[in-house]
Design a protein around this motif. Sequence first.
Motif, mmCIF file in Angstrom:
data_model
loop_
_atom_site.group_PDB
_atom_site.id
_atom_site.type_symbol
_atom_site.label_atom_id
_atom_site.label_comp_id
_atom_site.label_asym_id
_atom_site.label_seq_id
_atom_site.Cartn_x
_atom_site.Cartn_y
_atom_site.Cartn_z
ATOM 1 N N HIS A 1 14.051 -21.129 14.822
ATOM 2 C CA HIS A 1 13.536 -19.975 14.846
ATOM 3 C C HIS A 1 13.866 -19.153 14.966
ATOM 4 O O HIS A 1 14.355 -18.643 15.488
ATOM 5 N N VAL A 2 14.304 -17.760 14.322
ATOM 6 C CA VAL A 2 15.071 -16.519 14.006
ATOM 7 C C VAL A 2 13.799 -15.431 13.762
ATOM 8 O O VAL A 2 13.103 -15.300 13.233
ATOM 9 N N ALA A 3 13.700 -14.281 14.973
ATOM 10 C CA ALA A 3 13.655 -13.489 15.593
ATOM 11 C C ALA A 3 14.178 -12.166 15.122
ATOM 12 O O ALA A 3 15.061 -12.002 16.051
ATOM 13 N N PHE A 4 13.618 -10.691 14.764
ATOM 14 C CA PHE A 4 14.231 -9.694 15.484
ATOM 15 C C PHE A 4 13.244 -9.079 16.334
ATOM 16 O O PHE A 4 12.195 -8.587 16.534
ATOM 17 N N ARG A 5 14.391 -8.920 17.241
ATOM 18 C CA ARG A 5 13.829 -7.728 18.553
ATOM 19 C C ARG A 5 14.230 -6.802 19.079
ATOM 20 O O ARG A 5 15.494 -6.108 18.824
ATOM 21 N N PRO A 6 13.418 -5.777 18.637
ATOM 22 C CA PRO A 6 13.549 -4.090 18.285
ATOM 23 C C PRO A 6 14.564 -3.357 19.691
ATOM 24 O O PRO A 6 13.560 -3.840 21.080
ATOM 25 N N ASN A 7 15.201 -2.664 20.301
ATOM 26 C CA ASN A 7 15.369 -2.263 21.138
ATOM 27 C C ASN A 7 14.290 -1.460 20.930
ATOM 28 O O ASN A 7 14.537 0.289 20.738
ATOM 29 N N MET A 8 13.517 -0.922 22.755
ATOM 30 C CA MET A 8 12.850 -0.102 22.168
ATOM 31 C C MET A 8 12.797 1.290 23.348
ATOM 32 O O MET A 8 11.846 2.268 22.572
ATOM 33 N N ILE A 9 13.841 1.234 23.915
ATOM 34 C CA ILE A 9 14.631 2.427 24.052
ATOM 35 C C ILE A 9 14.995 2.677 23.254
ATOM 36 O O ILE A 9 14.779 4.407 22.862
ATOM 37 N N ALA A 10 15.664 2.716 21.955
ATOM 38 C CA ALA A 10 16.329 3.404 21.126
ATOM 39 C C ALA A 10 15.012 3.768 19.803
ATOM 40 O O ALA A 10 15.274 4.976 19.550
ATOM 41 N N LEU A 11 13.946 2.576 19.283
ATOM 42 C CA LEU A 11 13.164 3.133 18.856
ATOM 43 C C LEU A 11 12.067 4.515 20.086
ATOM 44 O O LEU A 11 12.594 5.073 18.733
ATOM 45 N N ILE A 12 11.667 4.368 20.531
ATOM 46 C CA ILE A 12 10.595 5.733 21.733
ATOM 47 C C ILE A 12 12.578 7.434 20.842
ATOM 48 O O ILE A 12 11.907 8.086 21.028
ATOM 49 N N GLY A 13 13.211 6.293 21.300
ATOM 50 C CA GLY A 13 14.694 7.721 21.588
ATOM 51 C C GLY A 13 13.984 8.849 20.424
ATOM 52 O O GLY A 13 14.906 9.418 19.539
ATOM 53 N N THR A 14 14.151 7.379 18.813
ATOM 54 C CA THR A 14 14.113 7.814 17.880
ATOM 55 C C THR A 14 13.336 8.481 16.983
ATOM 56 O O THR A 14 13.352 9.391 16.397
ATOM 57 N N LEU A 15 11.595 8.336 17.774
ATOM 58 C CA LEU A 15 11.266 8.452 17.098
ATOM 59 C C LEU A 15 10.106 9.651 17.588
ATOM 60 O O LEU A 15 9.611 10.495 17.073
#
Length: 117
Positions: A83-97
């Motif tokens: 099973h393949v899934a993408f796990r985002p880097n939450m720190i980078a996501l918050i920093g980008t948003l």
Amino acid sequence: MTEALSSLAEAFKNVGVSRAYGTPVKVVGEELIPVALVSFGFGGGGNSEAEGADAAGLESVAGGGGGGFVLPLGVYCRNGSGHVAFRPNMIALIGTLVPLVCAVGFTARGILRTLRR
């Protein structure tokens, strides 16, 4: 100047998808493939016929520079069952948003102020 540009072109010849996706790594029975946003740029210029260059004893003037950044977005993970899934880097996501949310807020405030008048 031509030698510098050719050496830069040679250095960045292999930049592409291989920089955005890292080599797979096995961690506790899962295969992880790191994913990143990669951006870079460089430039240069010169002037061999600058005014007053002969008077100052200069034959040519040249310069250049470059830079880049890498933003880790997350990992693709594959467990033992395939099973393949993408796990985002939450720190980078918050920093980008954060800048995006601020820009939307300032825009909304400006629109509301304009509509009130």
